[in-house]
Design a protein around this motif. Structure first.
Motif: not given
Ligand SMILES: [Zn+2]
Length: 407
Positions: A124-131, A158-167
């Motif tokens: 899984v390549v993951a984005s988390g919740p979309p902006v 930055r919040e998403r990057a800190e959670r470790g998303v890939d994209v």
């Protein structure tokens, strides 16, 4: 160590005349032979008269969505346990259909990140919740930015990057899963998207933009987005229309474009009326039947090919009954309908999509050193892409996928 020998083979870029033997050790491909080599006696060889190829990649899925209309929105009221059960079922459906990598472009509470390396399930390549904007497209996933100040946009990345998303995924326009969102306009200006792209790149992440409207597509291109999803070209003046100049600019910049097709057309043939989101999209297109809508999208694929745009394969799987998890093989046939060679269409679904997902060198090819993401289907795919819908064997990082139903 074991091997798969098939009468026909596609290596991620081209067909290999005479088929191939793919030798697997652990989670890796260690050899791909086009001659009938003598393998050590202790190596099990499974022989197939079909086609061996790399596992397919669905570049646009919503693993938390259960393929019902409105399913994505309903996740907001679900427990984490309920959501995780849907994610597992979605991943199993992808795996059973030969999709060994999926890019999730919109989940809730970052649930998909916990499934990125689940054994026997697709990568899984993951984005988390979309902006998105407050009240904007898919706001119910929790990804709205509080304001549109530079600092707010940067902290969203930055919040998403800190959670470790890939994209990073941004909703550049409204969408059909969110009634009342601005499908023909823009949710962010080009300047705002530029801030998001800059910050994403600063933290080493690509950014892909959801864009149904022409203005959102133009904004995303101007901002330097790495990919554009849907690419529908809608405006209030023209229905769907995309000028040659924009296609040339998208090609020149190397933006990956995913039309999110992969529709199960038999479903539409059986449905007397399309569900509300699709009916609305068709109305925006100025067409009244699914066949007309489908023909317009195939014509768009043909133009992307003529303009040498980098096309990748995604379904927006999970969003509706015709967009089931595991439908990505259907996009190959759609590209062939749009004038692509079968090899180019398969490359889009394997090596090109791997590159777009930042996984070149890892998956998308049958080559030594790559992950053992391997699909075997009935028959000769170079003659008939519908055989992709008849998988015979699937390996996900070397682990055989147990399929629940046969045939
Ligand atoms: Zn989507």
């Amino acid at each position: 160590m074991f091997a798969i020998r098939a009468a026909h083979a596609f290596d991620g870029n081209r067909f290999l005349p005479g088929g191939a033997t793919v030798v697997v050790a652990g989670d890796r491909i260690v050899d791909v032979d086009t001659d009938r080599v003598d393998l050590p006696a202790d190596v099990d060889v499974a022989e197939y008269d079909g086609t061996v190829l790399p596992g397919l990649i669905d570049c646009h899925t919503h693993l938390v969505a259960d393929c019902t209309v409105g399913g994505l929105e309903r996740t907001a009221a679900m427990t984490d346990g309920e959501i995780d059960a849907i994610i597992i079922a979605s991943l199993r459906a992808h795996a059973a259909a030969g999709a060994t990598t999926v890019r999730d472009l919109g989940d809730i509470r970052y649930r998909t990140l916990g499934f990125r390396d689940a054994p026997g399930l697709p990568r899984v390549v993951a984005s988390g919740p979309p902006v998105t904007t407050p009240g904007g497209h898919c706001h119910f996933l929790g990804g709205a930015v509080g304001g549109v100040l530079d600092a707010d946009l940067r902290s969203a990345v930055r919040e998403r990057a800190e959670r470790g998303v890939d994209v990073i995924k941004v909703m550049a326009s409204g969408g059909f899963a969110t009634p009342g969102s601005d499908q023909l306009g823009a949710q962010f200006t080009a300047a705002e998207l530029t801030v998001l792209v800059e910050e994403a790149h600063r933290v080493g992440l690509p950014l892909v933009a959801h864009a149904h409207s022409l203005v959102a597509m133009e904004n995303a291109v101007a901002a330097g987005a790495d990919g554009i999803e849907h690419f529908t070209g809608l405006s209030s003046a023209h229905g769907s229309r995309i000028d040659d100049d924009l296609l040339d600019e998208v090609a020149r910049r190397g933006v990956y474009v995913d039309l999110t097709m992969g529709n199960d057309r038999s479903f539409h043939a059986l449905m007397p009326t399309p569900p509300p989101p699709l009916a609305e999209l068709m109305a925006r297109f100025g067409v009244s039947s699914f066949d007309e809508f489908y023909a317009a999208r195939i014509a768009e694929l043909a133009r992307l090919r003529e303009h040498a745009v980098r096309v990748i394969t995604g379904v927006d799987s999970g969003m509706a009954p015709p967009k089931r998890h595991g439908n990505v093989w259907r996009t190959v046939g759609e590209m062939v309908e749009g004038g692509y060679s079968t090899a180019d269409a398969l490359a889009a679904a394997t090596s090109a999509s791997a590159q777009a997902c930042g996984l070149a060198g890892e998956t998308g090819r049958l080559a030594p050193g790559h992950a053992a993401d391997v699909l075997v289907v009935d028959g000769d795919v170079s003659r008939d892409t519908s055989t992709l819908g008849s998988p015979r064997a699937i390996l996900v990082r070397g682990i055989p996928v147990q399929r629940e139903t046969s045939g």
